[in-house]
Design an enzyme around this catalytic site. Structure first.
Site, PDB file in Angstrom:
ATOM      1  N   GLU A  62       0.845  -1.189   0.000  1.00 35.33           N
ATOM      2  CA  GLU A  62       0.000   0.000   0.000  1.00 35.33           C
ATOM      3  C   GLU A  62       0.881   1.240   0.000  1.00 35.33           C
ATOM      4  OE1 GLU A  62      -2.904  -0.015   3.120  1.00 35.33           O
ATOM      5  OE2 GLU A  62      -3.642   1.992   2.644  1.00 35.33           O
ATOM      6  N   ASN A 107      -6.687   1.527   2.845  1.00 33.04           N
ATOM      7  CA  ASN A 107      -7.377   2.791   3.109  1.00 33.04           C
ATOM      8  C   ASN A 107      -6.938   3.874   2.124  1.00 33.04           C
ATOM      9  OD1 ASN A 107      -8.591   1.545   5.273  1.00 33.04           O
ATOM     10  ND2 ASN A 107      -7.170   2.363   6.777  1.00 33.04           N
ATOM     11  N   ASN A 207     -12.264  -0.597  -0.856  1.00 32.41           N
ATOM     12  CA  ASN A 207     -11.605  -1.165   0.313  1.00 32.41           C
ATOM     13  C   ASN A 207     -12.389  -0.848   1.587  1.00 32.41           C
ATOM     14  OD1 ASN A 207      -9.098  -2.236   1.748  1.00 32.41           O
ATOM     15  ND2 ASN A 207      -9.299  -0.223   2.695  1.00 32.41           N
ATOM     16  N   GLU A 208     -12.712  -1.857   2.358  1.00 37.48           N
ATOM     17  CA  GLU A 208     -13.318  -1.710   3.696  1.00 37.48           C
ATOM     18  C   GLU A 208     -14.366  -0.596   3.733  1.00 37.48           C
ATOM     19  OE1 GLU A 208     -10.159  -1.451   6.660  1.00 37.48           O
ATOM     20  OE2 GLU A 208      -9.740  -3.585   6.441  1.00 37.48           O
ATOM     21  N   TYR A 281      -7.146  -8.944  11.196  1.00 36.07           N
ATOM     22  CA  TYR A 281      -5.869  -8.761  11.883  1.00 36.07           C
ATOM     23  C   TYR A 281      -6.024  -9.315  13.287  1.00 36.07           C
ATOM     24  CZ  TYR A 281      -4.555  -5.760   7.998  1.00 36.07           C
ATOM     25  OH  TYR A 281      -4.256  -5.281   6.741  1.00 36.07           O
ATOM     26  N   GLU A 332      -6.682  -9.183   3.042  1.00 41.05           N
ATOM     27  CA  GLU A 332      -5.813  -8.624   4.094  1.00 41.05           C
ATOM     28  C   GLU A 332      -5.899  -9.564   5.291  1.00 41.05           C
ATOM     29  OE1 GLU A 332      -6.045  -4.484   5.310  1.00 41.05           O
ATOM     30  OE2 GLU A 332      -6.726  -3.916   3.293  1.00 41.05           O
ATOM     31  N   GLN A 389       1.221  -6.681   5.338  1.00 39.19           N
ATOM     32  CA  GLN A 389       1.591  -6.369   3.982  1.00 39.19           C
ATOM     33  C   GLN A 389       2.939  -7.028   3.693  1.00 39.19           C
ATOM     34  OE1 GLN A 389       0.951  -2.217   3.020  1.00 39.19           O
ATOM     35  NE2 GLN A 389      -0.992  -2.142   4.106  1.00 39.19           N
TER      36      GLN A 389
HETATM   37  O1  AHR Z   1      -3.127  -2.881   6.066  1.00 41.96           O
HETATM   38  C1  AHR Z   1      -3.319  -1.723   6.803  1.00 41.96           C
HETATM   39  C2  AHR Z   1      -4.749  -1.191   6.725  1.00 41.96           C
HETATM   40  O2  AHR Z   1      -5.604  -2.084   7.394  1.00 41.96           O
HETATM   41  C3  AHR Z   1      -5.330  -1.098   5.343  1.00 41.96           C
HETATM   42  O3  AHR Z   1      -5.019   0.105   4.723  1.00 41.96           O
HETATM   43  C4  AHR Z   1      -6.798  -1.176   5.601  1.00 41.96           C
HETATM   44  O4  AHR Z   1      -7.504  -1.717   4.528  1.00 41.96           O
HETATM   45  C5  AHR Z   1      -6.912  -1.995   6.868  1.00 41.96           C
HETATM   46  O5  AHR Z   1      -7.743  -1.383   7.792  1.00 41.96           O
END
Ligand code: AHR
Length: 540
Positions: A62, A107, A207-208, A281, A332, A389
């Site tokens: 990113e 993001n 995205n999200e 995450y 992700e 990432q």
């Molecule tokens: O990977 C970091 C961030 O985590 C990304 O930009 C977003 O999509 C997620 O919230």
């Protein structure tokens, strides 16, 4: 704007699917009641779950922190080539064999104007990225990424701005990338020096978009309509059946709209897309109460997320009487909890700031190994997944001016790419279990296996969640036993919190693992150390 971290706090995870008791889930069905018993892994090479999609072990870059600038692109560095690409980083990514890389966000993408990043570099504007409060020089953009992908031998998974961007702008980027000539945007690409189209196959529609932290956040219905419109326009530009479009699903089970978002979005755009995204995450934090025993089992919660999200897709499929089944794009996933929150995600309007530079330890690597096993087990449905990432930002590869080092999580990730090939096998694992709060009974042993039909080789991945003791494993070969073990490695250590650094790059590194003896009896026995993730490859 609410940061993602603060938002998830505010919505309280308690009672969410993330904390659900998993003891009745099918992949935990075969537990041994004797806590000291040998774990048995039954392997039948003919019992296949699915062929692994080559894009299952992808990653993500990113425009965030030092992922692009200082990470993969550093003109003027003695380590960079004439294009400004860091050659040491490219070598490492080639060595890993990363099959697909998501770009440019995250993001970031929800406020990105792709036109700022193409054309002569001296004409590209410096802009304020409002997702990370960072100055982006736009010296690296779409054409640079495509050239870089070609150089490292990976596929692009392109993200589209459906935040501030319009469906028309999304379709224009497809035209720029995939139409040969004769249209406004294909001619712009040609003018920028690229005659041949890139033929990008995989696209993320935003995205999200469920997150209040997301630029352009909207309701599920609004997003679903926008995604459908974008998809229709994109398919008009590139009608090829190989164009694969992924709609934004929930950004995690902690969201109050988890699954309901997915259902409403798909209600609007099911007929126009091929897949739905999931994000997750994990951390050894509030969710685990700091318990490492629970933490190394959290891949089972992620696995439940896959099952639940697939179920929503199937409900909508049935409601729409559609013949098409959607795939899942887990685009992700990773461990991320230390370098997170307002102290770490604000670039203070500087270029290439140090953001989200999480340092990973041994227990993080064990969980990442477990997640990779989970992805394999669900390979029938999950066709794309991205370790988020790849460089500097929550990443296995860390760089500075003079080189790089590999974080703990890079080892299981590399093994999955290298040995997780062909068909995933439907294993039966019988292992003693322990109680982890909120997860129920968790087996000490978590295993995955793949068989490569090209050469008959078999890869096995074994997580030992026992943090105190080695565990005895007996592999029962149902059908023919494989040849001899040709590659064996283990990641383990005394200290779950140990990590690598520029000063000590190999503090946590793979060790050799004794090759298990051939199995005349149709059984192979070996012992895996406490706190370990082991890979074994047998010849066909
Ligand atoms: O990977 C970091 C961030 O985590 C990304 O930009 C977003 O999509 C997620 O919230």
């Amino acid at each position: 704007m609410l940061s993602r971290r603060r938002f998830l706090h505010a919505t309280a995870l308690a009672g969410s699917a993330a904390a659900a008791d998993l003891s009745l889930t099918p992949w935990l069905r075969a537990q041994s009641p004797d806590a000291t018993a040998t774990a048995r892994i039954y392997v039948d090479p003919e019992r296949k779950l699915a062929a692994i999609a080559p894009t299952l072990f992808g990653s993500f870059l990113e425009h965030l922190g030092r992922a692009i600038y200082d990470g993969i692109y550093e003109p003027g560095s003695k380590l960079s080539d004439a294009s400004g690409f860091r050659t040491d980083v490219m070598d490492e990514i080639r060595r890993l064999g990363v099959p697909i890389i998501r770009y440019p966000g995250g993001n970031f993408v929800s406020g990105y104007n792709w036109l700022d990043g193409v054309g002569p570099k001296q004409n590209r504007p410096k802009v304020l990225d409002k997702a990370w409060n960072t100055i982006d020089s736009n010296q690296f953009g779409t054409d640079d990424f495509m050239a870089w992908c070609k150089a490292v031998g990976t596929l692009p998974l392109m993200g589209l701005n459906l935040g501030t961007g319009t469906p028309e702008q999304a379709a224009a980027l497809v035209e720029y990338c995939n139409v040969e000539k004769g249209t406004e945007w294909s001619e712009l690409r040609r003018k920028n020096g690229v005659a041949e189209p890139y033929n990008v196959k995989h696209w993320c529609l935003g995205n999200e978009m469920d997150g209040p932290w997301q630029i352009g956040h909207m309701t599920a219905e609004e997003y679903g309509l926008k995604a459908a419109d974008a998809a229709r326009q994109m398919r008009m530009v590139d009608p090829s059946p190989s164009l694969k479009l992924v709609a934004c699903g929930s950004s995690g089970p902690g969201m109050p709209t988890y699954l309901e978002w997915d259902r409403q979005v798909l209600d609007q755009c099911y007929n126009y897309v091929d897949g739905l995204s999931l994000h997750r995450y994990l951390g050894n934090d509030e969710e685990t109460g700091g318990s490492s025993a629970k933490y190394v089992a959290m891949n089972l919660s992620l696995e439940q997320q896959i099952v639940q999200t697939a179920a929503v897709c199937d409900v909508v499929q049935a409601e729409k009487r559609s013949k098409k089944q959607l795939h899942l794009s887990f685009d992700e996933w990773n461990v991320w909890y230390r370098a997170r929150g307002p102290k770490f995600d604000n670039g203070q309007r500087t270029e290439a700031p140090h953001l989200l530079e999480e340092i990973y330890n041994l227990e993080d690597a064990l969980l990442v190994g477990g997640i990779l096993n989970s992805l394999m087990r669900h390979a029938a449905r999950v066709r794309i997944a991205c370790l988020a990432q790849l460089v500097n930002v929550i990443a296995p590869i860390m760089t500075n001016d003079s080189g790089l080092f590999i974080q703990t999580i890079g080892y299981p990730y590399g093994w999955a790419i290298q040995y997780g090939r062909g068909d995933v096998l439907d294993l039966l694992v019988q292992a003693p279990a322990y109680e982890a709060e909120g997860l129920g009974a968790v087996p000490y042993i978590d295993a995955g296996a793949t068989r490569n039909p090209q050469d008959g080789s078999l890869g096995m991945f074994v997580l030992n969640r026992d943090l105190n003791k080695p565990r005895e494993i007996e592999v029962v070969w149902e059908g023919s036993a494989p040849g001899k073990a040709i590659a064996t490695q283990v990641l383990t250590g005394d200290d779950l919190k140990a990590s690598n650094s520029f000063e000590q790059p190999k503090k946590v590194a793979p060790q050799s693992f004794p090759s298990p003896a051939a199995a005349p009896s149709g059984r192979t026995r070996f012992e895996v150390p406490a706190r370990s993730y082991t890979v074994i490859q047998w010849a066909g």
